[in-house]
Structures are given as structure tokens and as C-alpha cells.
Design an enzyme around this catalytic site. Structure first.
Site, PDB file in Angstrom:
ATOM      1  N   CYS A  60      28.978  53.378  16.776  1.00 49.85           N
ATOM      2  CA  CYS A  60      30.402  53.017  16.847  1.00 49.85           C
ATOM      3  C   CYS A  60      30.809  52.022  15.777  1.00 49.85           C
ATOM      4  O   CYS A  60      31.978  51.688  15.655  1.00 49.85           O
ATOM      5  CB  CYS A  60      30.740  52.482  18.233  1.00 49.85           C
ATOM      6  SG  CYS A  60      30.831  53.821  19.430  1.00 49.85           S
TER       7      CYS A  60
HETATM    8  C1  LIG Z   1      32.156  54.058  31.527  1.00 51.70           C
HETATM    9  C2  LIG Z   1      33.140  53.136  32.214  1.00 51.70           C
HETATM   10  C3  LIG Z   1      34.551  53.547  31.826  1.00 51.70           C
HETATM   11  C4  LIG Z   1      33.003  53.284  33.726  1.00 51.70           C
HETATM   12  O1  LIG Z   1      33.865  52.395  34.374  1.00 51.70           O
HETATM   13  P1  LIG Z   1      33.334  51.490  35.574  1.00 51.70           P
HETATM   14  O2  LIG Z   1      34.491  50.775  36.083  1.00 51.70           O
HETATM   15  O3  LIG Z   1      32.188  50.703  35.039  1.00 51.70           O
HETATM   16  O4  LIG Z   1      32.881  52.569  36.634  1.00 51.70           O
HETATM   17  P2  LIG Z   1      31.465  52.764  37.329  1.00 51.70           P
HETATM   18  O5  LIG Z   1      30.592  53.606  36.449  1.00 51.70           O
HETATM   19  O6  LIG Z   1      30.903  51.447  37.780  1.00 51.70           O
HETATM   20  O7  LIG Z   1      31.911  53.586  38.586  1.00 51.70           O
HETATM   21  C5  LIG Z   1      32.784  53.044  39.594  1.00 51.70           C
HETATM   22  C6  LIG Z   1      32.918  54.074  40.686  1.00 51.70           C
HETATM   23  O8  LIG Z   1      33.673  55.199  40.189  1.00 51.70           O
HETATM   24  C7  LIG Z   1      32.915  56.407  40.361  1.00 51.70           C
HETATM   25  N1  LIG Z   1      33.163  57.290  39.238  1.00 51.70           N
HETATM   26  C8  LIG Z   1      32.482  57.371  38.077  1.00 51.70           C
HETATM   27  N2  LIG Z   1      33.015  58.326  37.302  1.00 51.70           N
HETATM   28  C9  LIG Z   1      34.054  58.856  37.980  1.00 51.70           C
HETATM   29  C10 LIG Z   1      34.998  59.870  37.708  1.00 51.70           C
HETATM   30  N3  LIG Z   1      34.965  60.547  36.539  1.00 51.70           N
HETATM   31  N4  LIG Z   1      35.954  60.143  38.604  1.00 51.70           N
HETATM   32  C11 LIG Z   1      35.994  59.460  39.773  1.00 51.70           C
HETATM   33  N5  LIG Z   1      35.136  58.485  40.103  1.00 51.70           N
HETATM   34  C12 LIG Z   1      34.166  58.191  39.223  1.00 51.70           C
HETATM   35  C13 LIG Z   1      31.477  55.954  40.428  1.00 51.70           C
HETATM   36  O9  LIG Z   1      30.692  56.902  41.115  1.00 51.70           O
HETATM   37  C14 LIG Z   1      31.597  54.651  41.161  1.00 51.70           C
HETATM   38  O10 LIG Z   1      31.721  54.933  42.549  1.00 51.70           O
HETATM   39  P3  LIG Z   1      31.088  53.949  43.640  1.00 51.70           P
HETATM   40  O11 LIG Z   1      31.803  52.648  43.464  1.00 51.70           O
HETATM   41  O12 LIG Z   1      31.395  54.642  44.914  1.00 51.70           O
HETATM   42  O13 LIG Z   1      29.633  53.854  43.298  1.00 51.70           O
HETATM   43  C15 LIG Z   1      32.899  51.674  31.817  1.00 51.70           C
HETATM   44  O14 LIG Z   1      31.708  51.185  32.396  1.00 51.70           O
HETATM   45  C16 LIG Z   1      32.816  51.419  30.337  1.00 51.70           C
HETATM   46  O15 LIG Z   1      33.634  51.863  29.569  1.00 51.70           O
HETATM   47  N6  LIG Z   1      31.868  50.627  29.910  1.00 51.70           N
HETATM   48  C17 LIG Z   1      31.721  50.233  28.507  1.00 51.70           C
HETATM   49  C18 LIG Z   1      31.226  51.387  27.807  1.00 51.70           C
HETATM   50  C19 LIG Z   1      31.252  51.265  26.317  1.00 51.70           C
HETATM   51  O16 LIG Z   1      31.940  50.515  25.711  1.00 51.70           O
HETATM   52  N7  LIG Z   1      30.444  52.068  25.727  1.00 51.70           N
HETATM   53  C20 LIG Z   1      30.403  52.152  24.343  1.00 51.70           C
HETATM   54  C21 LIG Z   1      30.420  53.557  24.026  1.00 51.70           C
HETATM   55  S1  LIG Z   1      30.389  53.697  22.320  1.00 51.70           S
END
Ligand SMILES: CC(C)(COP(=O)(O)OP(=O)(O)OC[C@H]1O[C@@H](n2cnc3c(N)ncnc32)[C@H](O)[C@@H]1OP(=O)(O)O)[C@@H](O)C(=O)NCCC(=O)NCCS
Length: 376
Positions: free
Chosen positions: A159
Site C-alpha cells: 500500500c
Molecule cells: C477489515 C475491517 C473493515 C473490519 O472491521 P471491524 O470493525 O474490525 O470488524 P470485525 O472484523 O472485527 O468484525 C466485526 C463483526 O462484524 C462481522 N462481519 C465481518 N464481516 C462482515 C460482513 N461483510 N458483513 C456483516 N458482518 C460482518 C464479524 O463477523 C464480527 O461479528 P461478531 O462481532 O459477531 O464477531 C477493519 O478491521 C479494517 O479496516 N482494519 C484495518 C485494515 C487495513 O487497514 N488494512 C490495510 C489493508 S492494505
């Protein structure tokens, strides 16, 4: 040492667009089909059922409403769940390949903005999180089809692909090995997304960016952004990872295995990378004799709205406005190395001469790369 000025930027957006609703509808259909096919094993407790995705969750968790891709039809096809290979994407001696073509479309806009012709450029750096082949270098292909002079080369830096390439271009001009650099950054990250995975199927989109940088004394009289300083940092982490690469061909059963796609521990990335980024930016400003109040805008990496707002709030010590740290996530999603340059391209016209800003990426590696710029 000579000064270096950014004199033009360009962005190419693939026309195929997929909203959260369209993506989720296709994903949920796939989940229903999967659960029906594996009902006996699921009922017997041998397999966990797959769960539906939700457009509301995606927007709230990431800020993404839609994404553009090289192809969306294959992604919404439940029997395929990946983009189709575009016709002619490999290119040949007479036609550019897919990524070279995307890069050239962005490059033409950047050159126009800079008031330059291709043969004014003496170095092309092609940098992207994924490159469609190893050789011949995509940069050399763009050099050939655009008609730039001198040399060209490729690099990969997750990235931070665009910012690290800009830093390389800046250093090339400062050291005298180039006078005008074209940085091209064609991102095709949709090809590495596991569209069967609810946690990550929504994150990425495709786009290409291009930036023209010139030795300041050779730059024209149009818009210019002097680069006042650069900084980069890396620290190893497996929290964003993919095992896809040249060994995939020779590894048995590798083709559809989950670790061949983009895989991340999103929460850990959040927790670990944000302190690195805020410390990095604070130190960069301090080393330059500046405070955050001297900065009119931060064009941050575009991975997640909550992450960007958290970083901006921590740095500013107040709630950020959309002008402090603009986002382009809603329409494009996470575009890997391109995000901060897309934000810079789309959100700088209102700034005036003397205004300072920061173009800053962060992501896999981990890596952080940034450029402090002042509008001339
Ligand atoms: C990936 C990301 C958007 C996920 O968001 P989050 O708030 O951390 O979500 P989580 O993965 O903890 O999941 C929260 C809940 O939503 C659920 N969930 C995950 N994906 C889902 C989807 N597509 N639809 C509905 N629910 C979903 C999970 O199962 C979890 O449920 P639970 O609380 O019952 O266990 C976030 O963690 C993120 O962007 N992190 C930084 C990533 C980054 O910058 N990466 C660099 C890439 S270059």
C-alpha cells in the site's frame, strides 16, 4: 541540492462499478447456494455454515460504498467469484498490456496537467502492490508506448507503492540521475481478493494514478507543489499477507487456497499500525520544524474511514473535518498503493499558494511513506 516540484497528477478509473448492495446480493446468493449444497455436513456439525454479508456493515466498518474494477461480471457470478480476464490483457509488441494501458491513461492526464510531452520525461517508475508479470518491466512497456526517454523500472511496495516510488523519483532528481520523472501506479488489487470471504470481499477496488515530478528550475509556470521533505519507515508484520507468487505454480493444491488471496488480521492492523503512523507523522513534522497547525491538509492512505479519522484526530488533537483529511473511499474502496495520491489528485484545488500538506501512505509490510509538500 536541487528542489523538486510535483507539476501534474492523473487518475484513471475503470468504468465497471460495483455498489455494496450489488456485491452483497451476489455474495449472499453464493452463501445460500453453499449452505444448501453442504447442508448434510453443516447439519452434522462437520462444516460451519457461511454467513451473509451486509451493505450497512461494510459502509459502517470501512466507509466504502462502491468500488471500480477491471471487471465486475465475474465477481457477481456465484460460480466464479473473481474478475474475468479482460480481452487482450497480456498485450503484445503493438498493444499495451492491461496495467500499462491503465497507467498510460493516468499518465496522459498528469503530463497534460504538467504541460509536458512524453519525451520530456527521462525516468519512469512503475510501482504497484501487484504487477501482472515480472518481465519485461511494465515501466519499460509504458516508456515504449508513451515515448519517454532515458530509463524505466518497476517496483512493488504494498500500500506504499506510490509514495515509495515518489520518494525514489524525488531522490533521482535530487541526485542528478533524472530531471523529470513520471511515477505510474496501476493497481489491480481486485485480482487478489477472495470474493468468497465475508471479512474481506468488500475492501478493494482498481485504479491507476500518475504523477509528474520535475527539477524545480525546469518546471513550467503552472500549478506546482514543492516537495519539502520525505520520510519512510518499515517494520515486518504478517498481519497483512498473501502467499500468491511465483511459487504458486509449483505448490500442490495452491490454486484456490485461502492464503493465496489477500488475508489480514484487520483488528490487529488497526491496533498496531495506527500508533506507528501517528508517531511517524509527528516526528516528520518535528524534524521539519513544523507542527500539525502548519499543515492545511493530510492526504492519507485510503484503507478505512475509521482508521483515517482516528489518525487525523490523534494528530490534530481535535475532531477532523473532511477538509483536514479528505476521503475517497466511498466511491473507490481501498485501492492499495493509490489511495493517498487519488485523494491528493481530487482534493487540492481549493488550497492556495503557501499552503502545506502531507501525502502519506501506510499498509502491508508494515510500511509508512510520506511527502511534505507546499503549494507554490
Ligand atoms: C477489515 C475491517 C473493515 C473490519 O472491521 P471491524 O470493525 O474490525 O470488524 P470485525 O472484523 O472485527 O468484525 C466485526 C463483526 O462484524 C462481522 N462481519 C465481518 N464481516 C462482515 C460482513 N461483510 N458483513 C456483516 N458482518 C460482518 C464479524 O463477523 C464480527 O461479528 P461478531 O462481532 O459477531 O464477531 C477493519 O478491521 C479494517 O479496516 N482494519 C484495518 C485494515 C487495513 O487497514 N488494512 C490495510 C489493508 S492494505
Amino acid at each position: 541540492m536541487v528542489d523538486v516540484t510535483i507539476t501534474g497528477t492523473g487518475v484513471y478509473v475503470p468504468p465497471a462499478r460495483l455498489s455494496n448492495e450489488e456485491l452483497v446480493e451476489a455474495f449472499n446468493q453464493y452463501v445460500d447456494d453453499y449452505n444448501a449444497t453442504h447442508k448434510a455436513d453443516i447439519d452434522a456439525g462437520l462444516l460451519p455454515p457461511k454467513q451473509h454479508s451486509s451493505a450497512e456493515f461494510i459502509e459502517k466498518a470501512s466507509g466504502i460504498k462502491a468500488r471500480h474494477m477491471i471487471d465486475t461480471s465475474g465477481v457477481v457470478d456465484g460460480n466464479r467469484m473473481m474478475p474475468h480476464f479482460p480481452e487482450g490483457a497480456h498485450g503484445d509488441d503493438t498493444k499495451p498490456s492491461l496495467q500499462a494501458d491503465m497507467a498510460m491513461q493516468a499518465a496522459r492526464e498528469a503530463l497534460d496537467q504538467a504541460g509536458r510531452k512524453a519525451d520530456d520525461i527521462d525516468l519512469v517508475i512503475c510501482s504497484a502492490a501487484l504487477q501482472q508479470r515480472y518481465f519485461p518491466a511494465l515501466g519499460i512497456e509504458v516508456q515504449h508506448f508513451l515515448g519517454t526517454r532515458g530509463t524505466a523500472w518497476d517496483m512493488i511496495m504494498g500500500c506504499s507503492s506510490a509514495t515509495f516510488a515518489l520518494i525514489n523519483g524525488y531522490n533521482a532528481i535530487r541526485s542528478g540521475t533524472a530531471t523529470r520523472v513520471l511515477m505510474i501506479n496501476p493497481e489491480i488489487f481486485s485480482t487478489l481478493v477472495n470474493y468468497r470471504d465475508r471479512d474481506s470481499h468488500f475492501i478493494f477496488g482498481d485504479i491507476a494514478t500518475a504523477v509528474v515530478m520535475e527539477r524545480s528550475d525546469l518546471a513550467g509556470s503552472g500549478e506546482g507543489w514543492r516537495i519539502d521533505g520525505t520520510k519512510s519507515y518499515t517494520e515486518f508484520s504478517s498481519n497483512i499477507r498473501s502467499h500468491y507468487g511465483p511459487l504458486t505454480r509449483i505448490e500442490d493444491d495452491s490454486w484456490d487456497r485461502d492464503d493465496m488471496f489477500f488475508v489480514q488480521e484487520g483488528r490487529k492492523v488497526f491496533r498496531e499500525l495506527l500508533p506507528i503512523v501517528t508517531k511517524f507523522v509527528s516526528e516528520q513534522l518535528e524534524d521539519s520544524g513544523l507542527t500539525v497547525n502548519d499543515i492545511s491538509r493530510m492526504w492519507l492512505h485510503q484503507a478505512n474511514i475509521n482508521m483515517n479519522m482516528y489518525a487525523a484526530k490523534k494528530l490534530l488533537n481535535r475532531a477532523p473535518t473532511p477538509q483536514d483529511a479528505p476521503t475517497v473511499l466511498d466511491e473507490y474502496g481501498n485501492t492499495a498503493g493509490a489511495g493517498s495520491v487519488v485523494a491528493f489528485h481530487e482534493h487540492r484545488a481549493d488550497l492556495k499558494s503557501g499552503d502545506r500538506g502531507l501525502i502519506c501512505s501506510f499498509g502491508a509490510g508494515y510500511s509508512v511513506g510520506s511527502l511534505l509538500v507546499t503549494k507554490l
